[in-house]
Motif scaffolding. Structure first.
Motif, PDB file in Angstrom:
ATOM      1  N   HIS A  36      10.107  74.424 111.036  1.00 42.08           N
ATOM      2  CA  HIS A  36       8.908  74.312 111.880  1.00 42.08           C
ATOM      3  C   HIS A  36       8.465  72.867 112.088  1.00 42.08           C
ATOM      4  O   HIS A  36       7.582  72.596 112.917  1.00 42.08           O
ATOM      5  N   GLN A  37       9.036  71.922 111.332  1.00 38.38           N
ATOM      6  CA  GLN A  37       8.766  70.491 111.480  1.00 38.38           C
ATOM      7  C   GLN A  37       7.299  70.120 111.272  1.00 38.38           C
ATOM      8  O   GLN A  37       6.859  69.048 111.643  1.00 38.38           O
ATOM      9  N   HIS A  38       6.530  71.017 110.687  1.00 36.98           N
ATOM     10  CA  HIS A  38       5.090  70.799 110.477  1.00 36.98           C
ATOM     11  C   HIS A  38       4.351  70.540 111.788  1.00 36.98           C
ATOM     12  O   HIS A  38       3.355  69.805 111.819  1.00 36.98           O
ATOM     13  N   GLY A  97      13.087  86.501 109.660  1.00 35.23           N
ATOM     14  CA  GLY A  97      13.099  85.100 110.053  1.00 35.23           C
ATOM     15  C   GLY A  97      12.356  84.250 109.040  1.00 35.23           C
ATOM     16  O   GLY A  97      11.157  84.443 108.827  1.00 35.23           O
ATOM     17  N   ILE A  98      13.052  83.319 108.407  1.00 36.16           N
ATOM     18  CA  ILE A  98      12.418  82.401 107.457  1.00 36.16           C
ATOM     19  C   ILE A  98      12.019  81.134 108.223  1.00 36.16           C
ATOM     20  O   ILE A  98      12.882  80.369 108.656  1.00 36.16           O
ATOM     21  N   LEU A  99      10.722  80.938 108.388  1.00 35.59           N
ATOM     22  CA  LEU A  99      10.218  79.784 109.114  1.00 35.59           C
ATOM     23  C   LEU A  99       9.641  78.806 108.090  1.00 35.59           C
ATOM     24  O   LEU A  99       8.550  79.023 107.555  1.00 35.59           O
ATOM     25  N   GLY A 100      10.395  77.761 107.783  1.00 35.51           N
ATOM     26  CA  GLY A 100       9.998  76.872 106.698  1.00 35.51           C
ATOM     27  C   GLY A 100      10.207  75.409 107.013  1.00 35.51           C
ATOM     28  O   GLY A 100      10.407  75.011 108.158  1.00 35.51           O
ATOM     29  N   ASP A 101      10.169  74.598 105.959  1.00 35.54           N
ATOM     30  CA  ASP A 101      10.336  73.150 106.053  1.00 35.54           C
ATOM     31  C   ASP A 101      11.737  72.807 105.574  1.00 35.54           C
ATOM     32  O   ASP A 101      12.054  72.938 104.403  1.00 35.54           O
ATOM     33  N   LEU A 102      12.586  72.360 106.498  1.00 33.99           N
ATOM     34  CA  LEU A 102      13.955  71.991 106.150  1.00 33.99           C
ATOM     35  C   LEU A 102      14.158  70.484 106.103  1.00 33.99           C
ATOM     36  O   LEU A 102      15.208  70.021 105.645  1.00 33.99           O
ATOM     37  N   SER A 103      13.171  69.712 106.567  1.00 36.86           N
ATOM     38  CA  SER A 103      13.389  68.268 106.675  1.00 36.86           C
ATOM     39  C   SER A 103      12.181  67.426 106.282  1.00 36.86           C
ATOM     40  O   SER A 103      12.271  66.204 106.275  1.00 36.86           O
ATOM     41  N   SER A 149       5.026  77.798 116.503  1.00 33.95           N
ATOM     42  CA  SER A 149       4.609  78.922 117.352  1.00 33.95           C
ATOM     43  C   SER A 149       5.697  79.304 118.350  1.00 33.95           C
ATOM     44  O   SER A 149       5.931  80.487 118.608  1.00 33.95           O
ATOM     45  N   ALA A 150       6.360  78.293 118.911  1.00 36.16           N
ATOM     46  CA  ALA A 150       7.415  78.562 119.891  1.00 36.16           C
ATOM     47  C   ALA A 150       8.581  79.297 119.242  1.00 36.16           C
ATOM     48  O   ALA A 150       9.145  80.239 119.827  1.00 36.16           O
ATOM     49  N   ASN A 178       2.887  76.067 106.028  1.00 37.64           N
ATOM     50  CA  ASN A 178       2.000  75.133 106.720  1.00 37.64           C
ATOM     51  C   ASN A 178       0.841  75.982 107.225  1.00 37.64           C
ATOM     52  O   ASN A 178       1.042  76.925 107.996  1.00 37.64           O
ATOM     53  N   SER A 179      -0.370  75.654 106.785  1.00 38.07           N
ATOM     54  CA  SER A 179      -1.508  76.528 107.066  1.00 38.07           C
ATOM     55  C   SER A 179      -1.814  76.645 108.554  1.00 38.07           C
ATOM     56  O   SER A 179      -2.120  77.728 109.056  1.00 38.07           O
ATOM     57  N   ALA A 180      -1.751  75.528 109.267  1.00 40.19           N
ATOM     58  CA  ALA A 180      -2.049  75.577 110.697  1.00 40.19           C
ATOM     59  C   ALA A 180      -1.050  76.469 111.435  1.00 40.19           C
ATOM     60  O   ALA A 180      -1.428  77.289 112.282  1.00 40.19           O
ATOM     61  N   ILE A 181       0.233  76.309 111.111  1.00 39.98           N
ATOM     62  CA  ILE A 181       1.259  77.127 111.761  1.00 39.98           C
ATOM     63  C   ILE A 181       1.106  78.587 111.355  1.00 39.98           C
ATOM     64  O   ILE A 181       1.263  79.500 112.174  1.00 39.98           O
ATOM     65  N   SER A 182       0.770  78.825 110.086  1.00 34.66           N
ATOM     66  CA  SER A 182       0.647  80.206 109.617  1.00 34.66           C
ATOM     67  C   SER A 182      -0.468  80.953 110.344  1.00 34.66           C
ATOM     68  O   SER A 182      -0.338  82.138 110.643  1.00 34.66           O
ATOM     69  N   LEU A 183      -1.563  80.273 110.649  1.00 34.39           N
ATOM     70  CA  LEU A 183      -2.650  80.915 111.385  1.00 34.39           C
ATOM     71  C   LEU A 183      -2.202  81.293 112.792  1.00 34.39           C
ATOM     72  O   LEU A 183      -2.554  82.363 113.304  1.00 34.39           O
ATOM     73  N   ALA A 184      -1.406  80.420 113.405  1.00 35.14           N
ATOM     74  CA  ALA A 184      -0.882  80.725 114.741  1.00 35.14           C
ATOM     75  C   ALA A 184       0.100  81.896 114.682  1.00 35.14           C
ATOM     76  O   ALA A 184       0.078  82.775 115.547  1.00 35.14           O
ATOM     77  N   VAL A 185       0.950  81.924 113.662  1.00 37.09           N
ATOM     78  CA  VAL A 185       1.926  83.016 113.533  1.00 37.09           C
ATOM     79  C   VAL A 185       1.218  84.341 113.243  1.00 37.09           C
ATOM     80  O   VAL A 185       1.606  85.393 113.755  1.00 37.09           O
ATOM     81  N   ALA A 186       0.152  84.289 112.443  1.00 33.46           N
ATOM     82  CA  ALA A 186      -0.612  85.506 112.157  1.00 33.46           C
ATOM     83  C   ALA A 186      -1.192  86.099 113.438  1.00 33.46           C
ATOM     84  O   ALA A 186      -1.154  87.320 113.649  1.00 33.46           O
ATOM     85  N   ASP A 187      -1.746  85.231 114.291  1.00 33.09           N
ATOM     86  CA  ASP A 187      -2.285  85.705 115.574  1.00 33.09           C
ATOM     87  C   ASP A 187      -1.177  86.289 116.451  1.00 33.09           C
ATOM     88  O   ASP A 187      -1.360  87.317 117.112  1.00 33.09           O
ATOM     89  N   LEU A 188      -0.019  85.638 116.437  1.00 34.44           N
ATOM     90  CA  LEU A 188       1.099  86.093 117.258  1.00 34.44           C
ATOM     91  C   LEU A 188       1.638  87.430 116.756  1.00 34.44           C
ATOM     92  O   LEU A 188       1.970  88.318 117.544  1.00 34.44           O
ATOM     93  N   ALA A 189       1.711  87.585 115.431  1.00 29.62           N
ATOM     94  CA  ALA A 189       2.186  88.856 114.868  1.00 29.62           C
ATOM     95  C   ALA A 189       1.273  90.005 115.277  1.00 29.62           C
ATOM     96  O   ALA A 189       1.738  91.110 115.576  1.00 29.62           O
ATOM     97  N   ARG A 190      -0.012  89.728 115.295  1.00 27.36           N
ATOM     98  CA  ARG A 190      -0.955  90.768 115.716  1.00 27.36           C
ATOM     99  C   ARG A 190      -0.783  91.080 117.200  1.00 27.36           C
ATOM    100  O   ARG A 190      -0.791  92.258 117.604  1.00 27.36           O
TER     101      ARG A 190
END
Length: 226
Positions: A75-77, A31-37, A83-84, A103-115
């Motif tokens: 992710h729309q920043h 899954g590529i979670l990025g900035d498309l817009s 996270s959803a 996006n650093s804030a989103i990445s921290l949330a995704v890191a926690d979720l991956a764990r």
């Protein structure tokens, strides 16, 4: 579904993984979670998707026929949106690993979720050094660049070149905060000093005149744009 350990084992023995995948016809799902817009779409959008496709083609050309499926989302920043999406991918859509997340804030949330889900997060887009500092975990890998590297390279060299007083103009979100913190530490460690800071809403700010006047009034030699 593939667990973190299973994914890492597959990476270490791709030919074996390819045979196993071929037998059960279950593709590796990325899954590529990025900035498309938004402001980083040129860095993170369809270009990232093309690079992942190229990597898969290179792997196939090398003789490893590993079936891979790619999904892509914006992710729309927004941390709640990112996270959803990540949670749905891990829980319902069978995504084995999430990539990018610039996006650093989103990445921290995704890191926690991956764990939490014992899944994989390959963080190639975010820069906050917290991913391998206080928020380090066993389920994500962070590389490409980070705020510690940016800070200690530019900050230390600039102080040594005479730029020993700084004023920061900082994007008011996780990346900006981390870059200012790490750069301030590098500047002070090199013998410089920080005279002040101003934080602005990102990415909606377009008029910086009042912030620049504050920086000018500080008489700092260096304006640090975090």
């Amino acid at each position: 579904m593939t667990t973190r350990r299973g994914f890492i084992a597959a990476s270490a023995a791709l030919p074996l993984a390819a045979r196993a995948r071929a037998q059960n016809a279950a593709p590796l799902k990325l899954g590529i979670l990025g900035d498309l817009s938004g402001p980083y779409r040129d860095l993170s959008g369809l270009g990232t998707h093309a690079c992942v496709r190229q990597a898969i083609e290179d792997l196939a050309a090398a003789g490893t026929q590993l079936p891979v499926e790619i999904v892509h989302a914006d992710h729309q920043h927004k941390a709640d949106v990112g996270s959803a999406i990540a949670r749905q991918w891990y829980d319902r859509d069978g995504v084995d690993a999430i990539l990018e997340v610039n996006n650093s804030a989103i990445s921290l949330a995704v890191a926690d979720l991956a764990r939490e889900k014992d899944k994989v997060f390959l963080a190639t887009g975010p820069a906050t050094a917290d991913l391998h500092g206080p928020r380090c975990g066993p389920n994500h890998v962070h590389w490409t660049y980070d705020t510690w590297m940016l800070a200690h390279g530019a900050g230390t060299a600039t102080v040594k070149a005479g730029g020993d007083s700084w004023y920061f103009l900082t994007a008011d979100y996780a990346f900006g905060h981390a870059l200012q913190r790490d750069t301030a530490e590098a500047v002070q460690a090199a013998g410089g000093k920080v005279l002040g800071q101003a934080r602005y809403p990102f990415p909606q700010t377009t008029d910086y005149s009042s912030f620049l006047l504050q920086a000018q009034a500080s008489r700092a030699k260096v304006l640090g744009l975090a």
